[in-house]
Motif scaffolding. Structure first.
Motif, PDB file in Angstrom:
ATOM      1  N   LYS A   1       0.861  -1.186   0.000  1.00  0.00           N
ATOM      2  CA  LYS A   1       0.000   0.000   0.000  1.00  0.00           C
ATOM      3  C   LYS A   1       0.892   1.229   0.000  1.00  0.00           C
ATOM      4  O   LYS A   1       1.886   1.282   0.705  1.00  0.00           O
ATOM      5  CB  LYS A   1      -0.901  -0.021   1.246  1.00  0.00           C
ATOM      6  CG  LYS A   1      -1.828   1.174   1.370  1.00  0.00           C
ATOM      7  CD  LYS A   1      -3.044   0.996   0.489  1.00  0.00           C
ATOM      8  CE  LYS A   1      -4.048   2.129   0.679  1.00  0.00           C
ATOM      9  NZ  LYS A   1      -3.930   3.213  -0.263  1.00  0.00           N
ATOM     10  N   SER A   2       0.541   2.201  -0.823  1.00  0.00           N
ATOM     11  CA  SER A   2       1.238   3.479  -0.812  1.00  0.00           C
ATOM     12  C   SER A   2       0.217   4.563  -0.487  1.00  0.00           C
ATOM     13  O   SER A   2      -0.970   4.269  -0.317  1.00  0.00           O
ATOM     14  CB  SER A   2       1.900   3.748  -2.168  1.00  0.00           C
ATOM     15  OG  SER A   2       0.923   3.916  -3.163  1.00  0.00           O
TER      16      SER A   2
ATOM     17  N   ASP B   1      -1.176   6.873  -2.247  1.00  0.00           N
ATOM     18  CA  ASP B   1      -2.221   7.097  -3.240  1.00  0.00           C
ATOM     19  C   ASP B   1      -2.699   5.848  -3.959  1.00  0.00           C
ATOM     20  O   ASP B   1      -3.437   5.942  -4.936  1.00  0.00           O
ATOM     21  CB  ASP B   1      -1.730   8.112  -4.277  1.00  0.00           C
ATOM     22  CG  ASP B   1      -1.408   9.451  -3.656  1.00  0.00           C
ATOM     23  OD1 ASP B   1      -2.149   9.882  -2.763  1.00  0.00           O
ATOM     24  OD2 ASP B   1      -0.390  10.057  -4.055  1.00  0.00           O
ATOM     25  N   GLY B   2      -2.264   4.678  -3.542  1.00  0.00           N
ATOM     26  CA  GLY B   2      -2.667   3.456  -4.223  1.00  0.00           C
ATOM     27  C   GLY B   2      -1.820   2.282  -3.789  1.00  0.00           C
ATOM     28  O   GLY B   2      -1.591   2.091  -2.598  1.00  0.00           O
ATOM     29  N   PHE B   3      -1.343   1.521  -4.773  1.00  0.00           N
ATOM     30  CA  PHE B   3      -0.593   0.307  -4.500  1.00  0.00           C
ATOM     31  C   PHE B   3       0.584   0.190  -5.457  1.00  0.00           C
ATOM     32  O   PHE B   3       0.522   0.634  -6.599  1.00  0.00           O
ATOM     33  CB  PHE B   3      -1.484  -0.927  -4.680  1.00  0.00           C
ATOM     34  CG  PHE B   3      -2.632  -0.962  -3.726  1.00  0.00           C
ATOM     35  CD1 PHE B   3      -2.516  -1.579  -2.490  1.00  0.00           C
ATOM     36  CD2 PHE B   3      -3.842  -0.372  -4.048  1.00  0.00           C
ATOM     37  CE1 PHE B   3      -3.560  -1.605  -1.596  1.00  0.00           C
ATOM     38  CE2 PHE B   3      -4.905  -0.393  -3.157  1.00  0.00           C
ATOM     39  CZ  PHE B   3      -4.765  -1.013  -1.935  1.00  0.00           C
ATOM     40  N   THR B   4       1.649  -0.449  -4.981  1.00  0.00           N
ATOM     41  CA  THR B   4       2.771  -0.783  -5.840  1.00  0.00           C
ATOM     42  C   THR B   4       2.949  -2.299  -5.834  1.00  0.00           C
ATOM     43  O   THR B   4       2.568  -2.970  -4.873  1.00  0.00           O
ATOM     44  CB  THR B   4       4.088  -0.128  -5.365  1.00  0.00           C
ATOM     45  OG1 THR B   4       4.352  -0.534  -4.021  1.00  0.00           O
ATOM     46  CG2 THR B   4       4.023   1.377  -5.451  1.00  0.00           C
ATOM     47  N   ALA B   5       3.524  -2.807  -6.910  1.00  0.00           N
ATOM     48  CA  ALA B   5       3.789  -4.243  -7.014  1.00  0.00           C
ATOM     49  C   ALA B   5       5.153  -4.439  -7.657  1.00  0.00           C
ATOM     50  O   ALA B   5       5.545  -3.686  -8.550  1.00  0.00           O
ATOM     51  CB  ALA B   5       2.718  -4.933  -7.851  1.00  0.00           C
ATOM     52  N   TYR B   6       5.848  -5.463  -7.184  1.00  0.00           N
ATOM     53  CA  TYR B   6       7.149  -5.793  -7.748  1.00  0.00           C
ATOM     54  C   TYR B   6       7.445  -7.259  -7.466  1.00  0.00           C
ATOM     55  O   TYR B   6       6.787  -7.899  -6.651  1.00  0.00           O
ATOM     56  CB  TYR B   6       8.253  -4.902  -7.179  1.00  0.00           C
ATOM     57  CG  TYR B   6       8.428  -5.024  -5.686  1.00  0.00           C
ATOM     58  CD1 TYR B   6       9.344  -5.916  -5.148  1.00  0.00           C
ATOM     59  CD2 TYR B   6       7.680  -4.251  -4.812  1.00  0.00           C
ATOM     60  CE1 TYR B   6       9.507  -6.045  -3.771  1.00  0.00           C
ATOM     61  CE2 TYR B   6       7.826  -4.352  -3.433  1.00  0.00           C
ATOM     62  CZ  TYR B   6       8.745  -5.254  -2.922  1.00  0.00           C
ATOM     63  OH  TYR B   6       8.895  -5.369  -1.567  1.00  0.00           O
ATOM     64  N   THR B   7       8.447  -7.767  -8.151  1.00  0.00           N
ATOM     65  CA  THR B   7       8.914  -9.130  -7.910  1.00  0.00           C
ATOM     66  C   THR B   7      10.419  -9.098  -7.720  1.00  0.00           C
ATOM     67  O   THR B   7      11.122  -8.345  -8.405  1.00  0.00           O
ATOM     68  CB  THR B   7       8.544 -10.080  -9.060  1.00  0.00           C
ATOM     69  OG1 THR B   7       9.134 -11.360  -8.797  1.00  0.00           O
ATOM     70  CG2 THR B   7       9.014  -9.590 -10.406  1.00  0.00           C
ATOM     71  N   ASN B   8      10.906  -9.885  -6.785  1.00  0.00           N
ATOM     72  CA  ASN B   8      12.349  -9.964  -6.557  1.00  0.00           C
ATOM     73  C   ASN B   8      13.055 -10.727  -7.665  1.00  0.00           C
ATOM     74  O   ASN B   8      14.274 -10.641  -7.801  1.00  0.00           O
ATOM     75  CB  ASN B   8      12.641 -10.609  -5.201  1.00  0.00           C
ATOM     76  CG  ASN B   8      12.209  -9.710  -4.056  1.00  0.00           C
ATOM     77  OD1 ASN B   8      12.286  -8.495  -4.142  1.00  0.00           O
ATOM     78  ND2 ASN B   8      11.733 -10.315  -2.978  1.00  0.00           N
ATOM     79  N   GLU B   9      12.298 -11.474  -8.453  1.00  0.00           N
ATOM     80  CA  GLU B   9      12.883 -12.283  -9.534  1.00  0.00           C
ATOM     81  C   GLU B   9      13.323 -11.426 -10.720  1.00  0.00           C
ATOM     82  O   GLU B   9      14.202 -11.822 -11.471  1.00  0.00           O
ATOM     83  CB  GLU B   9      11.871 -13.328 -10.023  1.00  0.00           C
ATOM     84  CG  GLU B   9      11.475 -14.339  -8.978  1.00  0.00           C
ATOM     85  CD  GLU B   9      12.617 -15.256  -8.584  1.00  0.00           C
ATOM     86  OE1 GLU B   9      13.468 -15.587  -9.435  1.00  0.00           O
ATOM     87  OE2 GLU B   9      12.668 -15.642  -7.405  1.00  0.00           O
ATOM     88  N   LEU B  10      12.672 -10.274 -10.906  1.00  0.00           N
ATOM     89  CA  LEU B  10      12.996  -9.387 -12.021  1.00  0.00           C
ATOM     90  C   LEU B  10      13.110  -7.951 -11.513  1.00  0.00           C
ATOM     91  O   LEU B  10      12.159  -7.182 -11.584  1.00  0.00           O
ATOM     92  CB  LEU B  10      11.912  -9.453 -13.105  1.00  0.00           C
ATOM     93  CG  LEU B  10      11.922 -10.657 -14.019  1.00  0.00           C
ATOM     94  CD1 LEU B  10      10.683 -10.689 -14.894  1.00  0.00           C
ATOM     95  CD2 LEU B  10      13.170 -10.655 -14.894  1.00  0.00           C
ATOM     96  N   PRO B  11      14.266  -7.594 -10.992  1.00  0.00           N
ATOM     97  CA  PRO B  11      14.436  -6.217 -10.521  1.00  0.00           C
ATOM     98  C   PRO B  11      14.125  -5.232 -11.653  1.00  0.00           C
ATOM     99  O   PRO B  11      14.467  -5.469 -12.802  1.00  0.00           O
ATOM    100  CB  PRO B  11      15.911  -6.156 -10.124  1.00  0.00           C
ATOM    101  CG  PRO B  11      16.293  -7.580  -9.875  1.00  0.00           C
ATOM    102  CD  PRO B  11      15.462  -8.400 -10.824  1.00  0.00           C
ATOM    103  N   GLY B  12      13.450  -4.174 -11.308  1.00  0.00           N
ATOM    104  CA  GLY B  12      13.101  -3.176 -12.314  1.00  0.00           C
ATOM    105  C   GLY B  12      11.676  -3.293 -12.806  1.00  0.00           C
ATOM    106  O   GLY B  12      11.153  -2.374 -13.419  1.00  0.00           O
TER     107      GLY B  12
ATOM    108  N   GLY C   1      -0.803   1.324  -9.138  1.00  0.00           N
ATOM    109  CA  GLY C   1      -2.212   1.463  -9.502  1.00  0.00           C
ATOM    110  C   GLY C   1      -2.981   2.077  -8.352  1.00  0.00           C
ATOM    111  O   GLY C   1      -2.660   1.842  -7.187  1.00  0.00           O
ATOM    112  N   VAL C   2      -3.984   2.859  -8.691  1.00  0.00           N
ATOM    113  CA  VAL C   2      -4.828   3.457  -7.654  1.00  0.00           C
ATOM    114  C   VAL C   2      -5.665   2.367  -6.996  1.00  0.00           C
ATOM    115  O   VAL C   2      -5.847   2.347  -5.788  1.00  0.00           O
ATOM    116  CB  VAL C   2      -5.723   4.565  -8.253  1.00  0.00           C
ATOM    117  CG1 VAL C   2      -6.704   5.092  -7.221  1.00  0.00           C
ATOM    118  CG2 VAL C   2      -4.852   5.697  -8.788  1.00  0.00           C
TER     119      VAL C   2
END
Length: 133
Positions: A10-11, A13-24, A29-30
């Motif tokens: 949660k951020s 203003d919305g949400f962030t998503a990432y994976t440790n398998e593919l940095p970058g 998204g809101v």
């Protein structure tokens, strides 16, 4: 089938998503549905660019794989309690609180068109919830 965990946070203003398998590979998204859609698009584009450049694709993203969007329970409950309330239902349906209350109590009956609008709105809410599970 390989299962890849996508970390959702949660951020303000919305949400962030990432994976440790593919940095970058990171998306914002809101809503959770928007986040998931953007992440899938970004992941696909990232993998395509890696292939074009001749980069090694991590084993976790080769062949058949599934993505598991993992959100912290506390953040999920906060998200839900900020969503599933009368104010949110009014926002999603576009119906003011007073009229929605009258529909709820039975003092007024919605037209068929309004009923379909309400049901469509709850379908939207449901799809958003299902998209994160």
């Amino acid at each position: 089938m390989k299962r890849n965990t996508i970390i959702v946070e949660k951020s303000k203003d919305g949400f962030t998503a990432y994976t440790n398998e593919l940095p970058g590979v990171i998306s914002f998204g809101v809503t959770l549905k928007e986040l998931k859609d953007k992440f899938l698009q970004g992941l696909g584009e990232h993998l395509d660019f890696m292939k074009e450049d001749g980069d090694d694709i991590p084993e976790a993203f080769q062949g058949n794989y599934e993505l598991f969007f993992d959100i912290d329970v506390q953040q999920f409950l906060e998200y839900l309690t900020n969503r599933i309330n009368v104010s949110y239902i009014c926002k999603v349906t576009g119906i003011n609180r007073s009229l929605l209350g009258q529909y709820k109590s039975g003092t007024k009956k919605p037209s068929q068109k309004r009923k379909e609008q309400i049901l469509k709105s709850f379908k939207t809410i449901g799809e958003e919830l299902v998209s994160i599970c």
